[in-house]
Scaffold this active site. Structure first.
Site: not given
Ligand code: A2P
Length: 288
Positions: A53, A58, A83, A116
């Protein structure tokens, strides 16, 4: 070892995956961070995790892609989630950024892509247009499954009633201190699978005496007890650890079962809204 669970679009998802938030600690997509991510995700893949994931925000998709390529694991045995970043909600940006995500991950098709955050106070509150743009990615054949993250009951009602397309997954904060009952129940009512982020409460619930007592009685670790509690609730879980021994511990939760009394005792640890660790999705409006 990790069971697949069915989703409402006819696909399946491995119930346990490897979370990569703060792997590495900085979000900047530098070569150093890419290499560090690739090393840690590589450890997870070598240790039996087949579901990873990540997220645009990120800053580590390239590192995940590098680990996936190096692993040699056949594509159809891997499940990868990303996401949509908070800055990419406009439909054109959904398309462009999704193409970049595929490129960074080195994949022709993504298994699961989530909005997200709903960001109801941004973009004129129009997360419906964003959701429609995600639908196009599935029609194009580059995305298998579309879902959401951090969607509250009213957000779920709105996208499903206005588009007729029900998300397959809602990834939300859930752990014993924050059961997030309202969002879990609304997801279940729509037939949407609940995926728990920060399933260990970012480590906070591991020192809980009730969890500790059950762990001692079962000769399991507190993390295994908490992850097993999620599994028995039917949640998809994505624990994160940078340490190989903890990765192994966290994936070894399919050889024991908590009793109804143990489940009830852990359910009772819920602190309601006070247990929330992350941002409130109704007001979160951060754009990186
Ligand atoms: P570390 O990466 O040093 O192992 P969550 O998934 O709920 O966000 O929790 C992640 C946090 O929990 C991280 O700080 C991680 O630290 C820690 N953690 C992950 N797995 C375990 C475990 N099995 N035992 C103790 N702490 C863990």
């Amino acid at each position: 070892m990790v069971p697949d669970i069915p989703l409402n679009d006819g696909t399946t998802i491995p119930q346990l995956g490897f979370g990569t938030l703060n792997v590495p600690p900085e979000r900047a997509p530098s070569e150093q961070n890419t290499a560090a991510t690739a090393e840690i995700v590589g450890l997870a893949l070598a240790g039996g995790y087949c579901h990873i994931d990540t997220a645009q925000m990120y800053g580590n998709e390239a590192g995940v892609g590098r680990a996936v390529a190096a692993s040699g694991i056949p594509r159809d045995e891997l499940y990868v989630t990303s996401k949509l970043g908070n800055g990419n909600h406009r439909p054109d940006d959904v398309r462009h950024s999704f193409a970049q995500t595929l490129d960074k991950l080195g994949l022709a098709e993504l298994d699961l892509f989530l909005i997200h955050w709903p960001l109801p106070t941004l973009y004129d509150g129009d997360y419906v247009a964003t959701w429609r743009a995600m639908t196009e990615l599935v029609k194009d054949g580059r995305l298998r499954t579309q879902g959401v993250s951090n969607f509250q009951p009213d957000h779920l009602d709105r996208i499903t009633s206005e588009t007729g397309v029900v998300p397959a997954v809602n990834q939300i904060e859930v752990h014993p201190y924050f059961r997030n009952d309202a969002a879990r129940a609304a997801s279940a009512a729509h037939g949407i699978a609940v995926e728990a982020w920060s399933p260990l409460g970012q480590g906070a619930v591991l020192d809980d005496p009730v969890v500790g007592r059950i762990a001692a009685e079962r000769q399991k670790t507190p993390a295994q007890v908490v992850l097993r509690w999620h599994i028995q609730h039917g949640h998809i879980v994505i624990p994160k650890s940078t340490r190989r021994e903890r990765m192994e511990e966290n994936i070894s939760v399919f050889d024991f079962e908590l009793s109804a009394e143990e489940m009830t005792a852990i359910n009772a640890l819920d602190k309601g809204a006070d247990g929330r660790i992350g941002p409130n999705p109704d007001t979160f409006a951060w754009i990186p």
